[in-house]
Motif scaffolding. Sequence first.
Motif, PDB file in Angstrom:
ATOM      1  N   MET A   1      41.052  41.442  40.826  1.00 44.91           N
ATOM      2  CA  MET A   1      40.589  41.358  39.470  1.00 44.91           C
ATOM      3  C   MET A   1      40.494  42.764  38.875  1.00 44.91           C
ATOM      4  N   GLU A   2      40.774  42.855  37.620  1.00 45.73           N
ATOM      5  CA  GLU A   2      40.597  44.109  36.903  1.00 45.73           C
ATOM      6  C   GLU A   2      39.176  44.124  36.351  1.00 45.73           C
ATOM      7  N   VAL A   3      38.439  45.193  36.609  1.00 42.20           N
ATOM      8  CA  VAL A   3      37.046  45.301  36.175  1.00 42.20           C
ATOM      9  C   VAL A   3      36.881  46.610  35.412  1.00 42.20           C
ATOM     10  N   LYS A   4      36.228  46.527  34.251  1.00 40.45           N
ATOM     11  CA  LYS A   4      35.894  47.718  33.465  1.00 40.45           C
ATOM     12  C   LYS A   4      34.387  47.733  33.290  1.00 40.45           C
ATOM     13  N   ILE A   5      33.776  48.878  33.587  1.00 40.85           N
ATOM     14  CA  ILE A   5      32.328  49.016  33.519  1.00 40.85           C
ATOM     15  C   ILE A   5      31.986  50.109  32.525  1.00 40.85           C
ATOM     16  N   GLY A   6      31.193  49.762  31.531  1.00 39.00           N
ATOM     17  CA  GLY A   6      30.690  50.740  30.585  1.00 39.00           C
ATOM     18  C   GLY A   6      29.339  51.242  31.061  1.00 39.00           C
ATOM     19  N   VAL A   7      29.166  52.552  31.037  1.00 37.19           N
ATOM     20  CA  VAL A   7      27.930  53.175  31.478  1.00 37.19           C
ATOM     21  C   VAL A   7      27.287  53.870  30.280  1.00 37.19           C
TER      22      VAL A   7
ATOM     23  N   GLU B   1      40.514  48.053  40.175  1.00 35.58           N
ATOM     24  CA  GLU B   1      41.113  46.799  40.627  1.00 35.58           C
ATOM     25  C   GLU B   1      40.356  46.385  41.878  1.00 35.58           C
ATOM     26  N   SER B   2      39.819  45.184  41.883  1.00 32.50           N
ATOM     27  CA  SER B   2      39.020  44.717  43.008  1.00 32.50           C
ATOM     28  C   SER B   2      39.653  43.471  43.611  1.00 32.50           C
TER      29      SER B   2
ATOM     30  N   SER C   1      36.527  38.140  44.023  1.00 33.89           N
ATOM     31  CA  SER C   1      36.792  37.117  43.013  1.00 33.89           C
ATOM     32  C   SER C   1      35.922  37.364  41.787  1.00 33.89           C
ATOM     33  N   ALA C   2      36.266  36.713  40.695  1.00 37.18           N
ATOM     34  CA  ALA C   2      35.495  36.859  39.465  1.00 37.18           C
ATOM     35  C   ALA C   2      34.065  36.364  39.666  1.00 37.18           C
ATOM     36  N   GLU C   3      33.893  35.318  40.453  1.00 39.41           N
ATOM     37  CA  GLU C   3      32.560  34.784  40.723  1.00 39.41           C
ATOM     38  C   GLU C   3      31.706  35.772  41.518  1.00 39.41           C
ATOM     39  N   GLU C   4      32.310  36.441  42.497  1.00 31.94           N
ATOM     40  CA  GLU C   4      31.579  37.438  43.284  1.00 31.94           C
ATOM     41  C   GLU C   4      31.143  38.624  42.416  1.00 31.94           C
TER      42      GLU C   4
ATOM     43  N   VAL D   1      30.125  44.975  31.379  1.00 27.54           N
ATOM     44  CA  VAL D   1      31.082  44.783  32.471  1.00 27.54           C
ATOM     45  C   VAL D   1      32.112  43.780  31.973  1.00 27.54           C
ATOM     46  N   GLU D   2      33.367  44.187  32.005  1.00 25.36           N
ATOM     47  CA  GLU D   2      34.472  43.328  31.561  1.00 25.36           C
ATOM     48  C   GLU D   2      35.278  42.924  32.788  1.00 25.36           C
ATOM     49  N   ILE D   3      35.408  41.617  32.991  1.00 23.40           N
ATOM     50  CA  ILE D   3      36.155  41.098  34.138  1.00 23.40           C
ATOM     51  C   ILE D   3      37.422  40.458  33.602  1.00 23.40           C
ATOM     52  N   GLY D   4      38.577  40.947  34.063  1.00 24.31           N
ATOM     53  CA  GLY D   4      39.853  40.434  33.589  1.00 24.31           C
ATOM     54  C   GLY D   4      40.702  39.924  34.730  1.00 24.31           C
ATOM     55  N   GLU D   5      41.896  39.520  34.397  1.00 27.34           N
ATOM     56  CA  GLU D   5      42.845  39.038  35.389  1.00 27.34           C
ATOM     57  C   GLU D   5      43.484  40.200  36.139  1.00 27.34           C
ATOM     58  N   GLN D   6      44.095  39.888  37.250  1.00 26.99           N
ATOM     59  CA  GLN D   6      44.827  40.882  38.036  1.00 26.99           C
ATOM     60  C   GLN D   6      45.948  41.460  37.177  1.00 26.99           C
ATOM     61  N   ALA D   7      46.069  42.763  37.156  1.00 25.27           N
ATOM     62  CA  ALA D   7      47.115  43.417  36.374  1.00 25.27           C
ATOM     63  C   ALA D   7      48.473  43.179  37.030  1.00 25.27           C
ATOM     64  N   VAL D   8      49.450  42.797  36.217  1.00 25.71           N
ATOM     65  CA  VAL D   8      50.799  42.566  36.710  1.00 25.71           C
ATOM     66  C   VAL D   8      51.562  43.872  36.624  1.00 25.71           C
ATOM     67  N   ARG D   9      52.095  44.304  37.747  1.00 23.08           N
ATOM     68  CA  ARG D   9      52.850  45.570  37.768  1.00 23.08           C
ATOM     69  C   ARG D   9      54.323  45.277  37.507  1.00 23.08           C
ATOM     70  N   LYS D  10      54.861  45.954  36.508  1.00 25.48           N
ATOM     71  CA  LYS D  10      56.265  45.770  36.163  1.00 25.48           C
ATOM     72  C   LYS D  10      57.104  46.763  36.937  1.00 25.48           C
ATOM     73  N   VAL D  11      58.253  46.289  37.395  1.00 28.03           N
ATOM     74  CA  VAL D  11      59.168  47.134  38.180  1.00 28.03           C
ATOM     75  C   VAL D  11      60.525  47.092  37.503  1.00 28.03           C
ATOM     76  N   GLY D  12      61.141  48.237  37.411  1.00 27.52           N
ATOM     77  CA  GLY D  12      62.492  48.281  36.859  1.00 27.52           C
ATOM     78  C   GLY D  12      62.552  48.975  35.525  1.00 27.52           C
ATOM     79  N   PHE D  13      63.759  48.982  34.968  1.00 27.89           N
ATOM     80  CA  PHE D  13      63.988  49.664  33.703  1.00 27.89           C
ATOM     81  C   PHE D  13      64.535  48.708  32.670  1.00 27.89           C
ATOM     82  N   GLY D  14      64.101  47.461  32.687  1.00 29.68           N
ATOM     83  CA  GLY D  14      64.588  46.455  31.745  1.00 29.68           C
ATOM     84  C   GLY D  14      64.108  46.732  30.338  1.00 29.68           C
ATOM     85  N   ALA D  15      64.808  46.144  29.390  1.00 30.04           N
ATOM     86  CA  ALA D  15      64.442  46.290  27.990  1.00 30.04           C
ATOM     87  C   ALA D  15      63.180  45.483  27.708  1.00 30.04           C
TER      88      ALA D  15
END
Length: 75
Positions: free
Chosen positions: A1-7, A17-18, A21-24, A60-74
């Motif tokens: 999960m992607e987590v952003k924490i404001g302090v 990136e953790s 789970s989102a519940e944990e 605290v912002e809990i988001g989805e897993q970040a998708v990593r893009k591979v390649g040089f596509g348009a």
Amino acid sequence: MEVKIGVQHAPREIALESSQSAEEIERAVADALGGTTRLLTLVDEHGRRILVPSDRLAYVEIGEQAVRKVGFGAL
């Protein structure tokens, strides 16, 4: 999960990136804000622990897993 924490009184947020789970993550945040623990403790996907004092949490912002893009596509 992607987590952003404001302090509070910090100009930048903490982003991680953790494998937890989102519940944990939500349970850990609720425990920290409810006074059960004095620290919000999360573990990133590399096994590092992130500790934030619960009285300094702004958001605290809990988001989805970040998708990593591979390649040089348009786009």
